[in-house]
Each structure stands twice: as C-alpha cells, then as structure tokens.
Scaffold this active site. Sequence first.
Site, short mmCIF file in Angstrom:
data_model
loop_
_atom_site.label_atom_id
_atom_site.label_comp_id
_atom_site.label_asym_id
_atom_site.label_seq_id
_atom_site.Cartn_x
_atom_site.Cartn_y
_atom_site.Cartn_z
N LYS A 212 18.94 16.79 -12.03
CA LYS A 212 19.21 16.05 -13.26
C LYS A 212 19.05 14.55 -13.02
O LYS A 212 18.38 13.86 -13.75
CB LYS A 212 20.63 16.40 -13.71
N GLY A 274 25.44 20.06 -15.16
CA GLY A 274 24.73 20.78 -14.10
C GLY A 274 25.06 22.26 -14.07
O GLY A 274 24.17 23.13 -14.06
N ARG A 275 26.34 22.60 -14.06
CA ARG A 275 26.73 24.01 -13.92
C ARG A 275 26.56 24.79 -15.22
O ARG A 275 26.87 25.96 -15.28
CB ARG A 275 28.16 24.11 -13.40
N GLU A 360 34.65 24.18 -10.36
CA GLU A 360 34.29 22.78 -10.61
C GLU A 360 34.75 22.39 -12.01
O GLU A 360 35.08 21.24 -12.27
CB GLU A 360 32.77 22.58 -10.46
N HIS A 391 35.16 48.27 1.43
CA HIS A 391 35.30 48.55 2.86
C HIS A 391 35.69 47.30 3.63
O HIS A 391 35.56 47.26 4.84
CB HIS A 391 33.98 49.14 3.39
N LYS A 511 31.12 12.20 -0.88
CA LYS A 511 29.76 11.64 -0.88
C LYS A 511 29.79 10.19 -0.40
O LYS A 511 28.95 9.76 0.38
CB LYS A 511 29.18 11.66 -2.30
C1 G6Q Z 1 27.45 20.50 -11.73
C2 G6Q Z 1 27.54 19.32 -10.91
C3 G6Q Z 1 26.71 19.38 -9.65
C4 G6Q Z 1 25.24 19.00 -9.82
C5 G6Q Z 1 24.62 18.76 -8.45
C6 G6Q Z 1 23.15 18.45 -8.51
O1 G6Q Z 1 27.99 20.63 -12.80
O2 G6Q Z 1 27.27 18.22 -11.68
O3 G6Q Z 1 26.78 20.62 -9.01
O4 G6Q Z 1 24.56 20.00 -10.52
O5 G6Q Z 1 25.29 17.74 -7.79
O6 G6Q Z 1 22.92 17.30 -9.27
P1 G6Q Z 1 21.48 16.87 -9.68
O7 G6Q Z 1 20.92 17.92 -10.59
O8 G6Q Z 1 21.60 15.54 -10.36
O9 G6Q Z 1 20.67 16.79 -8.41
#
Ligand code: G6Q
Length: 549
Positions: A212, A274-275, A360, A391, A511
């Site tokens: 993203k 993202g998620r 998250e 198991h 980070k």
């Molecule tokens: C999801 C988060 C996180 C994100 C990643 C990748 O909801 O925001 O998991 O998807 O950090 O981010 P980019 O797509 O910006 O690389």
Amino acid sequence: MTVEPKRPPLTDLPEWKALGEHFRKIRDVHLREFFAGDPKRGERFAVEDAGLYLDYSKNRITGETLALLVALAEACGLSQRIEAMFRGEKINTTEGRAALHVALRMPRGRPVFVDGQDVGSAMHEVLDRMADFAGRVRDGAWKGYTGKRIRNVINIGIGGSDLGPVMAYEALRHYSRRDMTFRFVSNIDGTDFAEAARDLNAEETLFIVSSKTFTTVETMTNARTARRWTVQALGGDERSVARHFVAVSTNAGEVAKFGIDTAHMFGFWDWVGGRYSMDSAIGLSTMIAIGPENFRAMLDGFHAMDEHFRTAPFARNLPALMGLLSVWYNNFFGAQTSAVLPYDRYLKRFPAYLQQLTMESNGKHVTLEGAYVDYETGPVFWGEPGTNGQHSFYQLLHQGTKLVPCDFIGFCRTLNPLGNHHDLLMANLFAQTEALALGRTEDELRAEGTPDRLVAHRICKGNRPSNTILGEELTPGTLGRLVALYEHSVFTQGVVWQIDSFDQWGVELGKVLAKKIVAELGETGEPDLRHDSSTNALIRRYRRFRPPQ
Ligand code: G6Q
C-alpha cells in the site's frame, strides 16, 4: 470528522451489568442440561443465511443470554456504526480514514461515496484492468523480456499485503491454474526469497510487488533483491524490469522511483486497510491464479455477507452473533484465547490470516476517546486445520484448565472425493464438537468398566463451547462469505469494546527501534550502544559472531 458520540464507559452500561448478573446465574449450568431441557436447541440456536449455516447451540447461553447480548449491541450503537461504515464515514478515527472495504465488493453500478465522491467507477476500472492483465498473463499474451510466457508468479508483500493473497491462493488452489506456479515472499529473512526463487526460471517469472505504502522495509528489500535476481539472469538489462515487475500500491511516486511503469500499477485507496485488502488489487495474484470470473464470484460472496450483516436483525445475524459470543466468553467467562479449526485442508492458512484480522484489529488498550479500558479486549486467536490438531493440542481443549471457545468450519461436499475420506473428516468434526460440549462422566466411565485408578484421568468434563460453520462446498464465493463473516464479527466486537479496530499503532515501536539497530549493526567501529543491558549484549554478541563485514 469523527463519528463517535461520547458514550458512557462500557462497564457502566445497564446492559453490561445485566449480563454480569445473568452470567452469575448460568455460569455453572452444563451444556448437557441445556440440551436435555430443550430437544430443539440444536435447531433453535442455528441460523442459515448468506450461504452459510451457523450452529451456535453448543454455546453456554440461553435465550435470555442472547437477548441481553443483542441489547448490549444496541446500547453500544452497533446499528449506527454499521451504517456509518457503509456510508464511508471516518470510523478509523485515529488515522482519520473511512474503513470501506465493503465497497470493494459492491456490484457494478452501485454508487460508493467517500468524502462526497463516488469512487465506484474508479474501483471497477481497477478491477477491469486487473482482469485484463490477469487474462493476458493466463493466456500467454503477456510475455517476459525474452519472449517467453509467464509460468511463475511471485507476490512480494507482507502483513495485509501477503496474508490475504497467500491464504486465498491456498484456499482456492482447486480453482487455480495448475500449469502455473504461485509463491509468496514476505519475510525479510533472505531465506524466504532464496527458497521461493531457487528453482524458477527468471525468464518465466513475474513479480507482483504489493505494498500500500511502497515503503515497507521488508517488501522493498525483497523487491530490490528480486530486481537484482531478474536483471542478472536476463543479461544485465534493466529494461527487463518492465516485463517482470508490476505493482499494487496507493503510492504511484514510489512505484515509479522503483522503476515500475505506473501503467503496470494497480491502485487502491487509503480507505482500504491492509488486513481488509485481499479483495482489492492486493488480490491480483489470486485473480491470476483463479481467473477474473472466479475472483468476481469471491467478491459476490463477500457482498452477500455484507448485505446480510447490514440488514439482518442481530438475533439472526451471523457476524453479529459470533462477535457477541466472543464478547460473552472474553469478558464474562474470562477466556483468554479463541481457536479456529477448519476441517478443510485448503483452509490451512485461514487461521494465520484470521490472526492478523482479529488481533491487529482488536488488540487495543484504549477506547476511541483514548481512555484506558478496564475490561478485556481481543482474545489471542489461533488454530490449525483438523484433524491434525486432534493429535496434538486438542488434549488441552478437552481436559486442560483453560476455557477455549472454538469455531469449527467444515463443508458438506469435498473438492477431492476419495473413498470415505470426507465422511471420516466430517465425522471427526461433529464428534469433536459433541465431545467438547457433553464430555464423558464418571458414571459413564464406570459403566464401561474403566479401572478405578483411571477414572479421574479419563473424565472429560465437557461444557466447552463451540460454533460450527457448515458450508456446502468451498468455492470462491464461500471463501468471500467466510472472510466477510469474520471481518464483521471483529467489527462487532470492536464496537462493543469501543475501540478503533482499524488502526495498528502498536506495531510502530519495534519498527523505529529496528531502524536504529540496523545503523548500529552497520557501524565499522564499536558502536555507542545505549539500549538496556540485554539488548546491548545481544547486539555485541551478534556483531562478534557474524561473518566478517
Ligand atoms: C494491516 C497492516 C499491515 C500492513 C503491512 C504492509 O492492516 O496495516 O499488516 O498491511 O505492514 O504494509 P504495506 O502494504 O504498506 O507494505
């Protein structure tokens, strides 16, 4: 603009207090009693809609529990929050963004408003471009730099830009092009790239760089390594990048800087978290694997569940019910974890996907207004496909000291009919839910002639709750329904807990510290380390034993 009206603290709500009272009355009632007292319980506490059947009768609830949970949902404004989400209001208040993933699966022609703008046509334009590109890769019209057709697709991304694509590829492998190879590189550990690429011919390999922001260190490091690998294998010509790299991003500037032609970039928007993005352009690898029609069918499945969530009364609303049951165990029974147990091998990455979606989203310690919560929020979410789990860790589910509410997922028809495998698989699913709920009593064991010394060891107390989600068959549409079911269940929980389910500030700190440490690892002289003594010692030891720089 925030859409959050000030609300009284959750635990002060009369509906919350009523649930507390009610909990004290029924907490010791056994599921055996519930089933014995109501021969129709299995049908009464089940709901079928949007293509899925949810049996929630093996939960420690009565009709009154349900009514009280629904009253809590109403008191927390769930109806209004659902409407706000669908209207594109900025419900992700800390980031000042809408969370409009439901728009991604709207049928063509339905307007989708964000900030007063209809983004519906832009969205369908991206889908059309994806379909065109996926079609060209699938039929061999898109050629690599040396004129060979693409046989391998590697998605490079992490977190939300990886877990959805990899889960969906595994889940829908049955529908995928079997003459193509799909791989997923996410980890910054060089092993991930090295193992993904080692047996592939660069001439036939396409990389989809999915990010993203297009600044994520793991993804950009892997993307640069992939570019070096490609250019080197294709005679050192940088022009090869254009035929072997495409991007999925919201950041055209960074995509161009990397050297990818923005004509080969597939966009999405900041209102797609993202998620929550596997059904956006982030799903490009999925679309190449299963084809545009199947991808559309998956979106239609998502949409069917969205409409159900938006319109069904909460007492018959699958995601709302699952979300409220999760609150019931998390906050009243004190359950710390929740397990998802898919009885379908194709769903092997589904628990990992749900881990991000649930943890998250709802692993938060402050309310929307920034006040520390004085109640539990999101449980630890985990799971493995059945029957393998039986198991290994099921022992703890049956006889351990912890209460672990479980979701069982299965299908009436298998995609791989082989002898009686499927009946055996499903018999195990049904048996596990029965065993967890009813257990095995001392009397039963003695009647079976169990030796005295083993009776206590063999007792299963039961009263362990579960949901069973039964679909007809795992299709792209079913997968869409399932994912949307969990998205909206997570949303329901977040609304009750009054938290922002769409931000993730907690991942920032690590980070920032990693950046600092990378610089220290790169120093030629002894770096001036100012961490705690443990971190300092670990860095020194690593520097001493790594290969000479
Ligand atoms: C999801 C988060 C996180 C994100 C990643 C990748 O909801 O925001 O998991 O998807 O950090 O981010 P980019 O797509 O910006 O690389």
